[in-house]
Structure formats: structure tokens, C-alpha cells
Design an enzyme around this catalytic site. Structure first.
Site, PDB file in Angstrom:
ATOM      1  N   GLU A   1       2.050   7.821   6.500  1.00  0.00           N
ATOM      2  CA  GLU A   1       1.115   6.660   7.165  1.00  0.00           C
ATOM      3  C   GLU A   1      -0.142   7.028   6.499  1.00  0.00           C
ATOM      4  OE1 GLU A   1       3.349   8.406   8.705  1.00  0.00           O
ATOM      5  OE2 GLU A   1       3.913   7.150  10.449  1.00  0.00           O
TER       6      GLU A   1
ATOM      7  N   GLY B   1       7.190   5.359  10.861  1.00  0.00           N
ATOM      8  CA  GLY B   1       7.888   5.211  12.094  1.00  0.00           C
ATOM      9  C   GLY B   1       9.438   5.333  11.914  1.00  0.00           C
TER      10      GLY B   1
ATOM     11  N   GLU C   1       9.854   8.789  12.487  1.00  0.00           N
ATOM     12  CA  GLU C   1       9.286   9.136  13.898  1.00  0.00           C
ATOM     13  C   GLU C   1      10.668   8.768  14.694  1.00  0.00           C
ATOM     14  OE1 GLU C   1       5.722   7.083  13.766  1.00  0.00           O
ATOM     15  OE2 GLU C   1       5.036   8.827  14.491  1.00  0.00           O
TER      16      GLU C   1
ATOM     17  N   ALA D   1       6.740   1.303  10.736  1.00  0.00           N
ATOM     18  CA  ALA D   1       6.227   0.386  11.473  1.00  0.00           C
ATOM     19  C   ALA D   1       5.940  -0.878  10.444  1.00  0.00           C
ATOM     20  CB  ALA D   1       5.001   0.594  11.952  1.00  0.00           C
TER      21      ALA D   1
HETATM   22  N1  3HC Z   1       6.194  -3.213   6.657  1.00  0.00           N
HETATM   23  C1  3HC Z   1       6.224  -4.320   6.397  1.00  0.00           C
HETATM   24  N2  3HC Z   1       6.593  -5.066   5.058  1.00  0.00           N
HETATM   25  C2  3HC Z   1       6.988  -3.814   4.447  1.00  0.00           C
HETATM   26  C3  3HC Z   1       6.890  -2.376   4.656  1.00  0.00           C
HETATM   27  C4  3HC Z   1       6.412  -2.054   6.199  1.00  0.00           C
HETATM   28  N3  3HC Z   1       6.488  -0.776   6.439  1.00  0.00           N
HETATM   29  N4  3HC Z   1       7.423  -1.697   3.892  1.00  0.00           N
HETATM   30  C5  3HC Z   1       7.595  -2.654   2.658  1.00  0.00           C
HETATM   31  N5  3HC Z   1       7.567  -3.818   3.090  1.00  0.00           N
HETATM   32  C6  3HC Z   1       7.673  -4.939   2.329  1.00  0.00           C
HETATM   33  C7  3HC Z   1       6.887  -5.031   1.047  1.00  0.00           C
HETATM   34  O1  3HC Z   1       5.758  -5.501   1.208  1.00  0.00           O
HETATM   35  C8  3HC Z   1       7.525  -5.926   0.078  1.00  0.00           C
HETATM   36  O2  3HC Z   1       7.587  -7.103   0.463  1.00  0.00           O
HETATM   37  P1  3HC Z   1       7.424  -8.534  -0.534  1.00  0.00           P
HETATM   38  O3  3HC Z   1       8.822  -8.369  -1.169  1.00  0.00           O
HETATM   39  O4  3HC Z   1       7.067  -9.685   0.278  1.00  0.00           O
HETATM   40  O5  3HC Z   1       6.524  -8.093  -1.593  1.00  0.00           O
HETATM   41  C9  3HC Z   1       9.092  -5.414   0.467  1.00  0.00           C
HETATM   42  O6  3HC Z   1       9.002  -5.218   1.930  1.00  0.00           O
HETATM   43  C10 3HC Z   1       9.854  -4.475  -0.413  1.00  0.00           C
HETATM   44  O7  3HC Z   1       8.787  -3.482  -0.480  1.00  0.00           O
HETATM   45  P2  3HC Z   1       8.934  -2.621  -1.947  1.00  0.00           P
HETATM   46  O8  3HC Z   1       8.602  -3.658  -3.208  1.00  0.00           O
HETATM   47  O9  3HC Z   1       7.929  -1.413  -1.676  1.00  0.00           O
HETATM   48  O10 3HC Z   1      10.185  -2.202  -1.945  1.00  0.00           O
HETATM   49  P3  3HC Z   1      10.913  -0.660  -2.581  1.00  0.00           P
HETATM   50  O11 3HC Z   1      12.455  -0.797  -2.317  1.00  0.00           O
HETATM   51  O12 3HC Z   1      10.083  -0.545  -3.832  1.00  0.00           O
HETATM   52  O13 3HC Z   1      10.315   0.363  -1.565  1.00  0.00           O
HETATM   53  C11 3HC Z   1       9.886   1.565   0.424  1.00  0.00           C
HETATM   54  C12 3HC Z   1      10.693   0.667  -0.383  1.00  0.00           C
HETATM   55  C13 3HC Z   1       9.848   2.899  -0.367  1.00  0.00           C
HETATM   56  C14 3HC Z   1      10.204   1.499   1.782  1.00  0.00           C
HETATM   57  C15 3HC Z   1       8.338   1.018   0.403  1.00  0.00           C
HETATM   58  O14 3HC Z   1       8.217  -0.309   0.700  1.00  0.00           O
HETATM   59  C16 3HC Z   1       7.337   1.601   1.313  1.00  0.00           C
HETATM   60  O15 3HC Z   1       6.955   2.936   0.687  1.00  0.00           O
HETATM   61  N6  3HC Z   1       6.889   0.964   2.341  1.00  0.00           N
HETATM   62  C17 3HC Z   1       6.205   1.507   3.132  1.00  0.00           C
HETATM   63  C18 3HC Z   1       6.258   2.810   4.055  1.00  0.00           C
HETATM   64  C19 3HC Z   1       5.307   3.201   4.905  1.00  0.00           C
HETATM   65  O16 3HC Z   1       4.032   3.258   4.614  1.00  0.00           O
HETATM   66  N7  3HC Z   1       5.597   3.176   6.153  1.00  0.00           N
HETATM   67  C20 3HC Z   1       4.827   3.800   7.273  1.00  0.00           C
HETATM   68  C21 3HC Z   1       4.185   2.471   8.097  1.00  0.00           C
HETATM   69  S1  3HC Z   1       2.952   2.807   9.100  1.00  0.00           S
HETATM   70  C22 3HC Z   1       3.530   3.388  10.611  1.00  0.00           C
HETATM   71  O17 3HC Z   1       4.973   3.621  10.489  1.00  0.00           O
HETATM   72  C23 3HC Z   1       3.059   3.834  11.842  1.00  0.00           C
HETATM   73  C24 3HC Z   1       3.756   4.431  12.716  1.00  0.00           C
HETATM   74  O18 3HC Z   1       3.514   5.867  12.637  1.00  0.00           O
HETATM   75  C25 3HC Z   1       3.424   3.968  13.888  1.00  0.00           C
END
Ligand code: 3HC
Length: 699
Positions: free
Chosen positions: A129, A106, A109, A67
Site C-alpha cells: 500500500e 487487502g 490481509e 482493495a
Molecule cells: N484496484 C483497481 N484496479 C486495479 C488494481 C486494484 N487494486 N490493481 C490493478 N488494477 C487494474 C489496473 O489499473 C489495470 O486496469 P486497466 O487494464 O484498465 O489499465 C488492470 O487492473 C491490470 O493491471 P496491471 O496492468 O497492473 O496488471 P498486471 O497483471 O501487470 O499486474 C498486479 C497485476 C500485480 C496485481 C498489479 O496490478 C498491481 O500491483 N496492482 C496493485 C496492487 C496494490 O497496490 N494493492 C494494494 C491496494 S490498496 C489496499 O489494498 C488497501 C487495503 O490495505 C485497505
């Protein structure tokens, strides 16, 4: 730049298959245009008479990061994830998710709502998450449990595992893994299944893995983790959802999960953890560094094969870089390498790494005796005795042997980097890399920038930290940098509390109840009281410390004079049997005498008072650090404290905590303490300004 839904998810027909390519930079997170694009393209694919199957792939070798975290806490606009996934499940045509890079949250998912999943062998999948104080809220807990069973779901979701594709295939999450092009493999897979004919499987309809589940497994996991989960919301909700997947019909399970997701979403823990997610990424950015490229660092020299040097060597070798570890004698090198090997053995026995990886890492560490061995390395880190004379000697030698462009770093935790840099002819290449012990484990790396360091050196050091998998925070070269400067301030505040009526165990217990893994006095006992005792005496001798000040608590000196140096002597602030610490009632008498000597009246104190005094001291000092420019932003302090000083992540760091209390409330407390102790409490201007602005931190 706003991206249109039709661009966020592109449509193409390839070989009778509708190819939906998600291209929503930077990481394909399900932002509103991407969600709308998915709905649009799914409908298009289903109604396209030529398309027999649908393949969903991410552009630029990455699937979906989950997400869009930035949208949490804001009003919902556009289709919701669960609606998209339900639409996928209603598709009469088979859907194959083609996964490369990451399928997280997500993102996984989404793949779980497809009929099949094909992944590149290098891809990783996970429902992560929990790291954000959330749970998989778009069907993840239900579909994963039905696909792979509750034990696997508990393990993966509660530990936020990033599961490599081959392992995910073994667990039944992925159907096929390829070393080749994942889109081509997914299309071929879809065609093969089409040839076999439907019906197309749906994870949500599987029941084989949820038959006869012993409900005690859920109680066991709760009991086992009760301590670790103190203060958290998400893990408890996750367990409930996975349990629900084993007892409820699919649609009820999904509805149950959505309610549980809301509980997490509304909790302050979620806000704190998401703050830290963005804070960690912000901390890696250096203001004013646009266009500055980091230097390439492939080989590193380390001086000092002690515990710190060895730990640094491990973290560098683990990242695949070559290490030359220097010490003064072969015995010292052998002892250092033996310690490194022992640490690795422990990791293998715990299952946190494999023997093959350890052998490869050890093969990259080379013990050396001569500085000449550093002639070609890209970076040298010294981890020798904390004395400016010793450092001067080391840096003079490095300056003579290292190639032009090599970065010279000090692991000092206390000395001024510019004073070290001055002895070299290349002060612009000198920087502080303050690792935390054990260096192979601790995530925080304070990159300490002196005034003389070039931007290229700073940027290179930050990039190097990322290569090691560390969390870098940039600090200026002030006393204690960011972390220890704050630690010193709140440590001395705790010492004043001891004179006002608290006991070490009461302070430690209050901090533990707040969420720190251990209190300050237990920490001091573990580190040993003798070193700081000697430092204090030396400082007092040269007039840098006033032991007669009313605010100077001599309790630690008195303990040392009794030979009680902490855990290693069996007594310190606590009495020890092995590692078991128990409070020492006799300390209260010592404290009573001290309070009397200082003319301070002892009074009972509440845990709340203790926490407020200590936290306010941290925040006020943090605000001064930002105001003086030694930290780039308040959230960097949160990152340093959460990743290096045990500050509970679910509270987001001290500066975030202050913001949640209201900066005006914290400022009022600081003023109250100032009225009581004007010599000790000077409110930070930055805190005052932000409190008056009625908003949060602005940098
Ligand atoms: N939403 C919004 N922005 C995100 C994001 C997300 N899910 N994931 C990463 N970003 C943004 C970061 O803030 C960063 O922004 P910036 O350049 O402005 O600082 C940019 O994307 C790049 O991120 P990273 O520096 O972390 O890039 P990497 O290539 O090192 O890593 C990644 C990529 C492994 C995908 C890592 O970003 C990550 O782990 N992201 C989070 C994944 C996550 O937690 N997903 C679950 C979200 S909650 C969800 O899905 C709820 C659902 O169940 C309903």
C-alpha cells in the site's frame, strides 16, 4: 458490465469443503460486488451443514490484488474489508486461503485473516500500500506483525516487498507451499487440519512474536529514513501502527490502524500516488492500436558497447533475452563487457541480485564485431555517437543485413527518427528507444514514434519495454521528445532566474525542498559542462542560437572558459571535494557582471517564486507537447517525469501538480510571466482552454 456479488465470488462444495472462488476481473480487487459476494459466501459456507472447512481461491491463477483502488476518495458502499475479515475470524470452521499469482495489499490481509495460508511456489505476497501513499488498513499491520514479528513487518511493508511464497513460508507468513494445484493442496491441507481438530489459529491472537520488543527499533527506522521520507505521510503512520501492534490489545491495534489509514487516505500524497498508478498503466496504451499485435522479440542486437550500450544490454539480458553486443574493435567489446561485469559485481555485493542470475545474464550477452551477426535478431538498438551521418551509416548497414520484420531502433535523445528511417527501405520498422542512464537501472523508456513508423512497430516497442520491466511513454519526434524538451525549457528558465538574482545553490535547494533528489545545477555539474558548451558553440556558429539575446545566460560558457567543467574538474556551479559539493561565492560576482551586461536588475527571490517559475515553465511546455500531439495525454508527462527525471512521486508529476494547484491558477501565473517577458512566455492554448473549462486535463 456489472458483475453480481454471487458471480464475483462463486460457491461450490468439494469433498466436504466449501470452495469460494473469487472471479472479479481483471485482477480480483475488492470492488463492491466482490466484497458483498465474500460476505454472502462466507455466511453460506458457515451455515452449510455439509461444509466442514472453507477454502478461498482466486480464479485464473490469481488470488487478490487488494482493495479496489478506484474506490478511494469516493463514498463507501457495501461491507468494508475489515468487516469481512472479522467475519472470517469469527468462522467456526477453519478457513484456508489458497494463493496463486499475487496476494497484495487487502489480498494478503484477507489471507492473514484466514486460519491458514497455502500458496503456489510461484505466488508472491506483499503489503504494498505504501506505493499508493497508503498503509495496510484492513488489519495488515497488526496481523503481519503478530505473525512474523515487527522487524519483518517493518521491512516488508515499508519496502512494499513482493515476497515469493517459499520466502514467505520461511518468515512464517505462509503455512505450506506447493508446486502442484493450489486448490487441491489447500483442500488437502484443510482436511488434514480437520483430522487433527481445532482450535483454528488466528494471526491476530498470536503474541509470541510481539513479546519483549525493544521500542528503539521504531525510532531507529524513523531516524534512518528521515531524509528518504521527506514529504511522505504513510511510512510514518506505518511505523506507528506496527509499534501499536506490539503494545495494544488486538482490537485496539486494529482501531488504531483504521485511524492511521484515514490520515493517509485524506492526504494529497495518496491522491498523487494513485494518480501515478493509473497514469503508468495508461501510458502503456497506444491510442488507435486495437487489434494490433506486437511482434515477438526474443533476440536483440545492440550497437555500441559504451556505458549506454552496456546498460541496455544488461536490462535486456536480465529479462531473459539473447543479446549481441557489437562494437568496432575487440578491445571496445572487452572494455564494454568488463564494465557490464563490474556493474553486476556491484549488484551482487549489494545483495540486489544473485551470482547465479548474473552468470545466466552474462551468458546471454555475446560480443560481436560484424553486422552479419544481426541477420537473425528480432530487434536492433543502436547506441552510437549522436550524429545524423553516423546514424545514417549504421541504419544503411542494418537495412542490408537484418531480416524482414526486424525492428530497427535508435537510442537517440535528440535526432529526428524519420530522418534516420528515411535511409532504410523499411521506414515503418524504425523507431526510437530512448533509454536513460544508467539504462539497467532507470525505469523510464521513451518510445519515440516518427510519422513513418507503423502501428505494429510502435506496439511492439511498447510491449518490449514492458518485457524489460521498464515504464514506457510514447513520444512523438519533436525536439527533445517529451522529457528533454521540458528539461531544456525549465533549465533555461532557471538560467534566467540566475540573472534576476538567484544563485545556483538557491535554485537547487528550492527544487530539493520541493522534492527533487537533486537540483538542476548539481545535475549539470555531474554530467559535465563541456559537452553542452561545445554544442552551444556549434549552434551559435550556424545561427541556431543567439548568444546575444537578453535571455541567454553565458554563465556556463564562462565556467568552461575557466576550465571548470563540473564535478570532474573539481569546479563548476559548485566546488567539489570528491563528491561533496559546496556553493562558490565567487560565482555571485560572475552572475552580477552578467546581469549588468544584460541590463537585468538583480533582486532577492523567494524559494516559492523559484519553484513557481520553474514548475510553470514545465507545465506550459507539457501542455504544448500534448496540444501538438507529441504526447498522447497529460498524465504521460507525469509518468516520464516521475520515472525518468526525479520528479517527486508523491507530487504525482508536473501536470498533476498543476491540476492540484488549479489550472486557472497556473494559467494566471503563465500570463503574469508573459506580461513580463512576452518573447519568452507564450501560454499554451491547451492550458488556456483547460483553465477556462474550469476542470482538469481532458487528455
Ligand atoms: N484496484 C483497481 N484496479 C486495479 C488494481 C486494484 N487494486 N490493481 C490493478 N488494477 C487494474 C489496473 O489499473 C489495470 O486496469 P486497466 O487494464 O484498465 O489499465 C488492470 O487492473 C491490470 O493491471 P496491471 O496492468 O497492473 O496488471 P498486471 O497483471 O501487470 O499486474 C498486479 C497485476 C500485480 C496485481 C498489479 O496490478 C498491481 O500491483 N496492482 C496493485 C496492487 C496494490 O497496490 N494493492 C494494494 C491496494 S490498496 C489496499 O489494498 C488497501 C487495503 O490495505 C485497505
Amino acid at each position: 458490465m456489472t458483475i453480481k456479488p454471487e458471480d464475483a465470488v462463486r460457491y461450490e462444495l468439494r469433498d466436504g469443503v466449501a470452495l469460494l472462488t473469487i472471479d472479479f476481473p481483471p485482477v480480483n480487487a475488492f470492488g463492491q460486488p466482490m466484497r458483498e459476494g465474500m460476505m454472502l459466501r462466507l455466511d453460506q459456507a458457515v451455515s452449510d451443514p455439509v461444509a466442514e472447512a472453507i477454502v478461498i481461491v482466486g480464479a485464473h491463477d490469481r488470488f487478490i490484488a487488494g482493495a479496489d483502488i478506484r474506490e478511494f476518495g469516493k463514498p463507501k458502499v457495501g461491507p468494508e474489508l475489515h468487516q469481512i475479515f472479522e467475519r472470517m475470524e469469527q468462522s467456526p470452521k477453519p478457513i484456508v486461503a489458497a494463493i496463486d499469482g499475487h496476494a497484495l495489499g487487502g489480498g494478503l490481509e484477507c489471507a492473514l485473516a484466514a486460519s491458514y495460508r497455502v500458496a503456489a511456489s510461484r505466488a508472491k505476497v506483499g503489503l504494498v500500500e505504501i506505493n499508493l501513499g497508503l498503509l495496510p488498513g484492513a488489519g495488515g499491520t497488526q496481523r503481519l506483525t503478530r505473525l512474523a514479528g515487527p522487524q519483518v513487518a517493518l521491512d516488508l511493508i515499508l519496502n512494499a516487498r513482493h515476497v515469493p511464497a517459499p520466502k514467505a513460508k520461511d518468515l512464517g507468513i505462509i503455512d505450506a507451499v506447493t508446486d502442484g494445484d493450489v486448490t487441491a493442496a489447500a483442500i488437502a491441507f484443510a482436511k488434514a487440519r480437520l483430522a487433527q481438530g481445532g482450535p483454528w489459529p488466528l494471526a491476530i491472537e498470536r503474541t509470541d512474536k510481539i513479546q519483549n520488543v525493544d521500542p528503539r527499533i521504531f525510532e531507529e527506522v524513523r531516524a534512518k529514513n528521515a531524509k528518504k521520507w521527506t514529504g511522505l505521510v504513510a511510512p510514518f503512520e506505518i511505523v506507528k501502527c506496527i509499534e501499536a501492534a506490539t503494545t495494544l490489545p488486538p482490537r485496539d491495534g486494529l482501531a488504531f490502524e483504521r485511524e492511521a489509514f484515514k490520515v493517509c487516505l485524506e492526504s494529497p500524497v495518496r491522491e498523487a500516488q494513485i494518480h501515478l498508478f493509473f497514469a503508468e498503466r495508461a501510458a502503456a496504451k497506444v491510442e488507435g492500436s486495437d487489434g494490433v499485435k506486437p511482434r515477438t522479440i526474443k533476440s536483440v542486437g545492440i550497437i555500441g558497447a559504451g556505458t549506454m550500450g552496456g546498460g541496455i544490454a544488461m536490462s535486456i539480458a536480465n529479462a531473459g533475452l539473447e543479446v549481441k553486443l557489437l562494437d568496432m574493435s575487440q578491445e571496445a567489446i572487452d572494455a564494454g563487457l568488463a564494465r557490464v561485469r563490474k556493474n553486476y559485481e556491484t549488484s551482487v555485493s549489494r545483495g540486489s541480485t544473485t551470482q547465479d542470475k548474473v552468470d545466466a545474464a552474462l551468458g546471454r550477452i555475446d560480443g560481436v564485431l560484424d553486422y552479419q551477426a544481426f541477420a537473425d535478431v528480432d530487434l536492433v538498438i543502436e547506441a552510437v555517437f549522436e550524429s545524423i551521418e553516423v546514424k545514417h551509416d549504421v541504419f544503411t548497414k542494418l537495412d542490408a543485413v537484418c531480416k524482414p520484420g526486424a525492428i530497427l531502433a535508435s537510442n537517440t535523445s535528440a535526432l529526428n527518427i524519420d530522418r534516420i528511417a528515411e535511409v532504410t527501405k523499411r521506414p515503418g520498422d524504425v523507431i526510437g528507444l530512448h533509454f536513460f542512464s544508467p539504462a539497467n537501472v532507470m525505469k523510464l523508456l521513451e518510445v519515440v514514434r516518427g510519422d513513418l513508423a507503423s502501428m505494429e512497430t510502435v506496439v511492439s516497442a511498447m510491449a518490449f519495454a514492458k518485457t524489460l520491466g521498464k515504464v514506457p511513454v510514447l513520444a512523438g519526434t519533436c525536439f527533445g521528445f517529451i522529457g528533454n524538451r521540458i528539461l531544456h525549457r525549465y533549465g533555461s528558465e532557471a538560467d534566467v532566474l540566475l540573472m534576476e538574482g538567484a544563485t545556483p545553490s538557491q535554485i537547487d535547494d528550492a527544487l530539493k525542498a520541493f522534492g527533487f533528489p537533486m537540483g538542476i545545477y548539481l545535475m549539470r555539474d555531474m554530467a559535465g559542462l563541456d559537452v553542452s558548451y561545445r554544442v552551444r558553440r556549434n549552434k551559435a556558429a550556424v545561427g541556431e542560437l543567439d548568444m546575444n539575446s537578453i535571455f541567454y545566460n553565458p554563465i556556463a560558457d564562462r565556467l568552461c572558459e575557466d576550465g571548470d567543467y563540473g564535478q570532474k574538474t573539481g569546479k563548476g556551479y559548485y566546488a567539489y571535494e570528491g563528491r561533496n559539493a559546496t556553493p562558490r561565492p565567487e560565482l555571485e560576482e560572475k552572475l552580477r557582471i552578467i546581469s549588468q551586461e544584460k541590463g537585468i536588475e538583480r533582486k532577492p527571490m523567494t524559494d516559492e517564486e523559484i519553484v513557481w517559475r520553474i514548475l510553470s515553465a514545465m507545465v506550459n511546455e507539457g501542455a504544448k507537447i500534448v496540444e501538438e500531439g507529441y504526447a498522447q495525454r497529460a498524465s504521460d508527462i507525469d509518468v516520464a517525469y516521475a520515472f525518468g527525471y526525479g520528479f517527486p512521486k508523491y507530487r504525482g508529476g508536473p501536470m498533476f501538480w498543476a491540476q492540484q494547484q488549479g489550472l486557472a491558477t497556473v494559467f494566471a501565473k503563465v500570463k503574469e510571466y508573459e506580461a513580463r517577458y512576452p518573447e519568452r512566455w507564450k501560454p499554451a492554448k491547451h492550458l488556456e482552454e483547460r483553465a477556462q473549462a474550469g476542470a482538469g486535463w481532458n487528455r
